[in-house]
Design an enzyme around this catalytic site. Structure first.
Site, short mmCIF file in Angstrom:
data_model
loop_
_atom_site.label_atom_id
_atom_site.label_comp_id
_atom_site.label_asym_id
_atom_site.label_seq_id
_atom_site.Cartn_x
_atom_site.Cartn_y
_atom_site.Cartn_z
N GLY A 1 -52.31 -32.12 1.52
CA GLY A 1 -52.10 -33.68 1.23
C GLY A 1 -53.10 -34.58 0.63
O GLY A 1 -54.16 -34.04 0.22
N GLY B 1 -56.03 -36.03 0.47
CA GLY B 1 -57.14 -36.35 1.37
C GLY B 1 -58.07 -37.38 0.98
O GLY B 1 -58.78 -37.85 1.73
N ARG B 2 -57.99 -37.79 -0.67
CA ARG B 2 -58.88 -38.81 -0.93
C ARG B 2 -58.19 -39.55 -2.25
O ARG B 2 -58.95 -39.98 -3.21
CB ARG B 2 -60.45 -38.16 -1.21
CG ARG B 2 -60.01 -36.89 -2.36
CD ARG B 2 -61.48 -36.69 -2.72
NE ARG B 2 -61.38 -35.37 -3.41
CZ ARG B 2 -62.38 -34.82 -4.20
NH1 ARG B 2 -63.50 -35.59 -4.24
NH2 ARG B 2 -62.21 -33.61 -4.63
N LYS C 1 -58.50 -41.89 -7.01
CA LYS C 1 -58.99 -40.58 -6.46
C LYS C 1 -60.63 -41.04 -6.00
O LYS C 1 -61.39 -41.39 -6.71
CB LYS C 1 -59.15 -39.53 -7.46
CG LYS C 1 -59.61 -38.24 -6.74
CD LYS C 1 -59.58 -37.11 -7.88
CE LYS C 1 -60.25 -35.71 -7.24
NZ LYS C 1 -60.06 -34.79 -8.26
N ARG D 1 -56.54 -42.67 -12.08
CA ARG D 1 -55.97 -41.86 -13.06
C ARG D 1 -54.57 -42.07 -13.07
O ARG D 1 -53.94 -42.59 -12.29
CB ARG D 1 -56.36 -40.13 -12.49
CG ARG D 1 -55.57 -39.95 -11.31
CD ARG D 1 -56.27 -38.33 -11.00
NE ARG D 1 -55.44 -37.91 -9.87
CZ ARG D 1 -55.64 -36.80 -9.31
NH1 ARG D 1 -56.67 -36.02 -9.74
NH2 ARG D 1 -55.11 -36.38 -8.19
N ARG E 1 -46.80 -31.58 -6.96
CA ARG E 1 -47.15 -30.39 -7.16
C ARG E 1 -46.32 -29.24 -6.67
O ARG E 1 -45.32 -29.57 -5.76
CB ARG E 1 -48.62 -30.43 -6.25
CG ARG E 1 -49.49 -31.50 -6.76
CD ARG E 1 -50.29 -31.98 -5.56
NE ARG E 1 -51.27 -33.18 -6.02
CZ ARG E 1 -52.34 -33.10 -6.52
NH1 ARG E 1 -52.86 -32.04 -6.78
NH2 ARG E 1 -52.87 -34.40 -7.01
N ASP F 1 -51.31 -26.14 -4.61
CA ASP F 1 -51.49 -27.57 -4.50
C ASP F 1 -52.17 -28.16 -5.63
O ASP F 1 -51.91 -29.45 -5.99
CB ASP F 1 -52.38 -27.95 -3.34
CG ASP F 1 -53.54 -27.27 -3.45
OD1 ASP F 1 -53.64 -25.94 -3.18
OD2 ASP F 1 -54.67 -27.96 -3.30
N ASN F 2 -52.67 -27.43 -6.55
CA ASN F 2 -53.16 -28.19 -8.04
C ASN F 2 -52.34 -27.87 -9.31
O ASN F 2 -52.72 -28.18 -10.24
CB ASN F 2 -54.76 -27.49 -8.25
CG ASN F 2 -55.66 -28.06 -7.19
OD1 ASN F 2 -55.43 -29.15 -6.70
ND2 ASN F 2 -56.63 -27.50 -6.92
P1 AMP Z 1 -59.07 -29.73 -4.35
O1 AMP Z 1 -59.25 -28.10 -4.13
O2 AMP Z 1 -59.85 -30.77 -4.79
O3 AMP Z 1 -57.63 -29.96 -5.22
O4 AMP Z 1 -58.64 -30.15 -3.06
C1 AMP Z 1 -57.93 -29.53 -2.10
C2 AMP Z 1 -57.63 -30.39 -0.72
O5 AMP Z 1 -58.42 -30.75 -0.07
C3 AMP Z 1 -56.65 -31.51 -1.00
O6 AMP Z 1 -55.91 -31.69 0.05
C4 AMP Z 1 -57.63 -32.66 -1.05
O7 AMP Z 1 -57.24 -34.12 -0.95
C5 AMP Z 1 -58.66 -32.29 -0.12
N1 AMP Z 1 -59.98 -32.75 -0.49
C6 AMP Z 1 -60.90 -32.53 -1.21
N2 AMP Z 1 -62.02 -33.05 -1.02
C7 AMP Z 1 -61.89 -34.20 -0.27
C8 AMP Z 1 -62.52 -35.22 0.24
N3 AMP Z 1 -64.05 -35.30 0.09
N4 AMP Z 1 -62.04 -35.94 1.43
C9 AMP Z 1 -60.95 -35.60 2.06
N5 AMP Z 1 -60.28 -34.55 1.17
C10 AMP Z 1 -60.55 -33.94 0.34
MG MG Z 2 -56.11 -30.81 -5.61
#
Ligand code: AMP
Ligand code: MG
Length: 469
Positions: free
Chosen positions: A87, A89-90, A110, A173, A180, A246-247
Site C-alpha cells: 500500500g 506507505g508514504r 510522495k 507527482r 499497479r 507493486d511498482n
Molecule cells: P518501494 O520499493 O519504494 O516501491 O516501496 C515498497 C513499499 O514500501 C511501498 O508500500 C511503500 O509505500 C513502502 N515504503 C517505502 N518507503 C517508505 C517509507 N519511508 N515510509 C513508509 N512506507 C514506505
Molecule cells: Mg513502490
C-alpha cells in the site's frame, strides 16, 4: 487562490480500496522547484507556482475544491516472493483532475507522511531521491517513454534518518493512474474476486475504453504495453532497479523511481540497486522480469479471465517485446528500410560496446555526428570501432535525422547528483533548473551545458543507489 477542481473516481470504488486520511504535518513545507511543463497536464497555469498557498496544497495541508486525500491499498511480489499487503506507505492521492483534453490525472504526494500502510517506514522521502524522481519522470517523458510526471518538489526543512540524516522533501507527482499490478493481486489473494472485477472495469472504463466488456483483450493490451515499455527502457539504457509487482503500472507507465539508473558504460548485466545482490533486476533481466510480473498479474486475474485466454495473451509478450526493441534499435541506427545483415550489424556494435565499456548514450549520438568522435568512445578497441564504422557507412551513407532519435542527454546518476549536491550543500536550485531543462529537450545540443552530456568523472563513478530513499 489558483483553481484546480478535483474529482474522486478512484475513491468511488469504495473503502476496501484505500484509507481516506489527511496528510500528516511534515516539517515546514515550502516550494523548492516547480515544473512549468507538467502544470498544463492538470490544467494549471505556471503562475499558480507563485500563489502563497501552493506549497500548502502540494504538501497536503490545504484542501482544494473536491479534496479527499487517500492512501491506496495494494499488495505485491517483491524480489520474487509474495510480500502481502504493502500500500501507499508514504504517498497520498489528493485527488484526480480532468484536463482540457479530457484526460483524468492522479495528483499524488510522495513523502507526505505516515499512512496505515507505512509498516516500519516513516512516511518520509528524502530530498536526494525526490530530486532523482522529479528529474527522471521528465527525462523519460521527453524520450517518449510512458511515465509518471513531476509537478513540484516541496522542501520540508526537516531531517529524515536513512543511512545518515538527510533533508526531507515531498514530490507532487502526476500519472494517468497509480494503479499497479499489485492492486489486483491484493484483492485476488484476499479472495475478493468481486473487487478484482470492479477494479478491472474501472481501469478499462477510464483508460482502455476500446476494451469495454473484453477482459481478455484488455489483459492482452496490458501485456503489449508492458512489452513496449520494457523495449523502450532497453533502447535508452534505463534500468529501473526494483521491478516488484507493486511498482508495475497497469497502464504500462514507468512508476516509482528509486535506485534506477541510465547506463553510462554499456554493461548488459548492470545492477543499479546495490541491495539487489543477486541481480534479479539487472538491466538485461528486465525483459524476462516483466514477463514474470505479467504472469503474476495473470494469476491475479484468473477469476475474471479463463486460464487459456490468459496463457495465450501472455504468450504474445515475447514477440511484442522483440518486435518493438528491434524497431527502436533499428531507428537508433537509422536503418528504416530492412536489409539482410542489419541485425548482425547492430549486434556487433553492442558486442563491441560491451567489450570496450563504451558510453551507451554517447555512442548512439556519435553515429549521427562524427566518426572521429565515435572511434574515441571505444578505448582500447578503436581499430575495431573504425572497422565497424566503415561497414556501417557502407550500409548507410546518409545520416540525416539520427540526432532526433538518439538523445544527447539522459539523466545520468552523476548529473542528478550534481543537482542534488547544489541543493543540499548550497541551497542552490540553479543546477536542478539547468538539468531539468536539458533532460526535457534531450535531443538539442545545449552547447553551454555540454559537460552534462559526458560520462561520469572518476569522483562520481562509484556512486551507488539503494532502496533507502
Ligand atoms: P518501494 O520499493 O519504494 O516501491 O516501496 C515498497 C513499499 O514500501 C511501498 O508500500 C511503500 O509505500 C513502502 N515504503 C517505502 N518507503 C517508505 C517509507 N519511508 N515510509 C513508509 N512506507 C514506505
Ligand atoms: Mg513502490
Amino acid at each position: 487562490m489558483f483553481h484546480l477542481k478535483l474529482e474522486n473516481h478512484f475513491a468511488e470504488l469504495g473503502p476496501d480500496f484505500y484509507t481516506a486520511m489527511l496528510a500528516e504535518r511534515v516539517g515546514v513545507p515550502h516550494l523548492l522547484h516547480a515544473n512549468p511543463k507538467a502544470a498544463p497536464l492538470v490544467g494549471l497555469e505556471p503562475a499558480a507556482f507563485s500563489d502563497p498557498d501552493f506549497a500548502a496544497v502540494f504538501s497536503g495541508h490545504k484542501p482544494l475544491d473536491g479534496f479527499s486525500p487517500l492512501a491506496m491499498a495494494y499488495s505485491g511480489h517483491q524480489f520474487g516472493a509474495w510480500a502481502g499487503q504493502l500500500g501507499d506507505g508514504r504517498a497520498l492521492l489528493i485527488g484526480q483532475t480532468r484536463n482540457g483534453a479530457g484526460e483524468l490525472w492522479d495528483i499524488q504526494l510522495k513523502g507526505a507522511g505516515k499512512t496505515p500502510y507505512s509498516r516500519f517506514g516513516d512516511g518520509r522521502a528524502v530530498m536526494r531521491s525526490t530530486i532523482r524522481e522529479y528529474l527522471a519522470g521528465e527525462a523519460m517523458a521527453a524520450l517518449g517513454i510512458p511515465t509518471s510526471r513531476s509537478l513540484c518538489i516541496i522542501a520540508t526543512d526537516e531531517l529524515v534518518q536513512r543511512e545518515t540524516a538527510e533533508p526531507g522533501a515531498i514530490l507532487a507527482r502526476l500519472a494517468r493512474s497509480h494503479i499497479r499490478f499489485g492492486h489486483f493481486e491484493h484483492f485476488h489473494y484476499a479472495g475478493k474476486h468481486g473487487h478484482v472485477r470492479q477494479l478491472a472495469d474501472y481501469v478499462i472504463g477510464e483508460y482502455f475504453p476500446d476494451f469495454a466488456g473484453d477482459h481478455a483483450g484488455w489483459f492482452g493490451e496490458v501485456v503489449r504495453r508492458t512489452a513496449h515499455l520494457i523495449a523502450h527502457w532497453q533502447s535508452v539504457g534505463f534500468a529501473h532497479g526494483v521491478m516488484n509487482t507493486d511498482n508495475m503500472s497497469i497502464l504500462g507507465l514507468t512508476l516509482d523511481y528509486g535506485p534506477f539508473g541510465f547506463m553510462d558504460a554499456y554493461a548488459p548485466g548492470l545492477i543499479c540497486n546495490h541491495t539487489d545482490e543477486a541481480g534479479r533486476y539487472a538491466f538485461d533481466m528486465q525483459p524476462a522480469i516483466a514477463h514474470w510480473n505479467l504472469r503474476a498479474l495473470a494469476a491475479a486475474l484468473n477469476s475474471l479471465i479463463p486460464t487459456e485466454a490468459l496463457i495465450s495473451q501472455l504468450d504474445t509478450y515475447e514477440s511484442h517485446f522483440r518486435k518493438q526493441y528491434r524497431m527502436l534499435m533499428r531507428a537508433k541506427c537509422g536503418l528504416a528500410n530492412e536489409m539482410p545483415g542489419d541485425d548482425e550489424l547492430i549486434g556487433q556494435l553492442l558486442t563491441l560496446m560491451a567489450k570496450a565499456g563504451a558510453d551507451y548514450t554517447s555512442v548512439f549520438r556519435a553515429l549521427g555526428e562524427s566518426d572521429a568522435v565515435f572511434a574515441t568512445l571505444f578505448a582500447g578497441h578503436e581499430v575495431d570501432a573504425m572497422a565497424w564504422a566503415a561497414r556501417y557507412r557502407a550500409r548507410l551513407p546518409q545520416l540525416a535525422g539520427l540526432c532526433a532519435v538518439n538523445p544527447r542527454y539522459v539523466l545520468r546518476n552523476w548529473v542528478a547528483e550534481a543537482a542534488i549536491r547544489a541543493v543540499e550543500d548550497q541551497n542552490d536550485t540553479s543546477v536542478l533548473d539547468r538539468v531539468l531543462h536539458l533532460v526535457q529537450a534531450p535531443y538539442d545540443s545545449h552547447a553551454d551545458d555540454a559537460a552534462f552530456a559526458a560520462p561520469p568523472a572518476p569522483e562520481y563513478r562509484e556512486l551507488s543507489v539503494s532502496c533507502s530513499s
